[in-house]
Scaffold this active site. Structure first.
Site, PDB file in Angstrom:
ATOM      1  N   CYS A  47       0.709  -1.188  -0.063  1.00  0.00           N
ATOM      2  CA  CYS A  47       0.105   0.015   0.050  1.00  0.00           C
ATOM      3  C   CYS A  47       0.912   1.252   0.099  1.00  0.00           C
ATOM      4  O   CYS A  47       1.724   1.345  -0.897  1.00  0.00           O
ATOM      5  CB  CYS A  47      -1.057   0.115   1.214  1.00  0.00           C
ATOM      6  SG  CYS A  47      -0.261  -0.249   2.759  1.00  0.00           S
ATOM      7  N   ARG A 100      -2.425  -0.929   5.561  1.00  0.00           N
ATOM      8  CA  ARG A 100      -3.434  -1.447   4.757  1.00  0.00           C
ATOM      9  C   ARG A 100      -3.304  -2.534   4.073  1.00  0.00           C
ATOM     10  O   ARG A 100      -4.033  -3.519   4.090  1.00  0.00           O
ATOM     11  CB  ARG A 100      -4.001  -0.663   3.520  1.00  0.00           C
ATOM     12  CG  ARG A 100      -4.486   0.805   4.257  1.00  0.00           C
ATOM     13  CD  ARG A 100      -4.812   1.567   3.243  1.00  0.00           C
ATOM     14  NE  ARG A 100      -3.675   2.839   2.443  1.00  0.00           N
ATOM     15  CZ  ARG A 100      -3.601   3.425   1.662  1.00  0.00           C
ATOM     16  NH1 ARG A 100      -4.917   3.862   0.918  1.00  0.00           N
ATOM     17  NH2 ARG A 100      -2.235   3.860   1.033  1.00  0.00           N
TER      18      ARG A 100
END
Length: 290
Positions: A246, A251
Site C-alpha cells: 500500500c 493497509r
C-alpha cells in the site's frame, strides 16, 4: 469466536466473546489506532494502547521494533506464557492488523484480532472507559523464531517486477490502495498529506484490490466465500505467491491477514516498504493509469 468458513477462525474473536472475557486474566487487550489519541478519549475496559508511530517502529531508521522491542511491549502489557493478546483499532482494524503482522513477524503466536474492531464495538453500544491500565511488567520471553517469510523487501520486489507483469505468472502483486492512488492521481489517502513518495503510480503488473473491500459496513471481515470471490476475480488465488503493498504497509497488512489467516493462502507477504519506498526509488519501473 467467529467462523464464516475461515481457514484459521482462531485468529479472530467477535465482540460478544471479548465482552465475556474482559475479566479473564489470561486475555490482554491492545488498541492500535491510526489516530494515536483515540485511546485516551476512550477504549475497551482493560485495554492498553500501543502508539504505532513511536512504539512499533525503531527510533532510528525506517524499520520495525526488533524482538527486544516487541518483547518489551508485551512485558509492559503484563503478557505471560499463558496469555492471549487481542488487538483492535479504528478504521476496520487497519493498524491493528499491522500490529498483528508485526507480532507474527517477530515470533509471537497467541494473538487475535477483534472482528470489526473499535467500529463494531461502538456500533453495538458497548462500554468504553478512560481508565488507563498499568499492568505489572512480566518476565515474558519470546521463544518462537522470527518469520521473515511474511515480509517482502525492496530487492525482492524489484527482482520480481518483470515476473508480476507477465500473463500467467505464478506470482501476483496486489496494490491495496484506493483506485485514485493506484492510477497515480493521489500519492496517499485523500485525508493525509500528499508528500510521502516522489512519484505517483503503481508497480507494473500489480492488480488493484482496495483493502477496504474485504470488510463489511460494520468493520468486520466478509465471509470466506465473499473473500474468495473478491480476490479470485482478480486472479489472486491460493496457488500463486502473493505480495501485498500500500503506502506504508498498514493497509496491506489487513489484506495479508485476509489472505493468509482467513483464506489460508500459503505464500503471502507484506511489502511494508510499499509506495513510500518504491515511489522514491531511482529508475524503478512505474505505471500510471488503470
Amino acid at each position: 469466536m467467529t467462523g464464516n468458513g475461515y481457514a484459521h477462525p482462531e485468529s479472530l474473536v467477535d465482540t460478544e466473546w471479548l465482552a465475556r472475557h474482559l475479566d479473564d486474566g489470561t486475555v490482554r487487550v491492545v488498541e492500535v489506532d491510526e489516530d494515536t489519541g483515540a485511546y485516551e478519549r476512550g477504549h475497551i475496559p482493560g485495554a492498553v494502547g500501543w502508539n504505532w508511530t513511536t512504539e512499533l517502529h525503531s527510533r532510528v531508521g525506517r524499520d520495525y521494533a526488533d524482538r527486544e522491542g516487541v518483547q518489551h511491549l508485551l512485558r509492559a502489557a503484563g503478557v505471560e506464557d499463558d496469555s492471549t493478546v487481542v488487538l483492535y483499532g479504528g478504521n476496520n482494524n487497519w493498524f491493528a492488523a499491522y500490529a498483528f503482522w508485526l507480532l507474527r513477524l517477530r515470533g509471537f503466536g497467541p494473538v487475535k484480532l477483534l472482528d470489526g474492531g473499535r467500529k463494531k464495538w461502538e456500533l453495538e453500544g458497548r462500554e468504553l472507559t478512560r481508565e488507563v491500565m498499568d499492568y505489572q511488567h512480566s518476565g515474558y520471553r519470546l521463544a518462537g523464531p522470527e518469520h521473515p517469510e511474511l515480509r517482502a523487501l525492496r530487492d525482492e520486489v524489484l527482482a520480481k517486477a518483470e515476473v508480476f507483469a507477465k500473463p500467467g505468472a505464478d506470482a501476483v502483486l496486489v496494490d491495496v490502495r484506493s483506485p485514485a492512488e493506484f492510477r497515480g492521481e493521489l500519492i496517499a489517502p485523500a485525508h493525509l498529506p500528499q508528500e510521502q513518495a516522489q512519484v505517483p503510480g503503481h508497480i507494473p503488473g500489480a492488480v488493484n484490490v482496495p483493502w477496504s473491500q474485504a470488510a463489511n459496513d460494520d468493520g468486520s471481515f466478509r465471509s470466506a466465500a465473499e473473500l474468495r470471490e473478491l480476490y479470485g476475480g482478480r486472479a489472486v488465488g491460493a496457488e500463486r505467491e502473493v505480495i501485498a503493498y500500500c503506502r506504508i504497509g498498514e493497509r496491506s497488512a489487513h489484506t495479508w491477514f485476509a489472505l493468509s489467516e482467513l483464506l489460508g493462502y500459503p505464500h503471502v507477504k507484506n511489502y511494508d516498504g510499499s509506495w513510500t519506498e518504491y515511489g522514491s526509488l531511482v529508475r524503478a519501473p512505474v505505471t500510471l493509469g488503470a
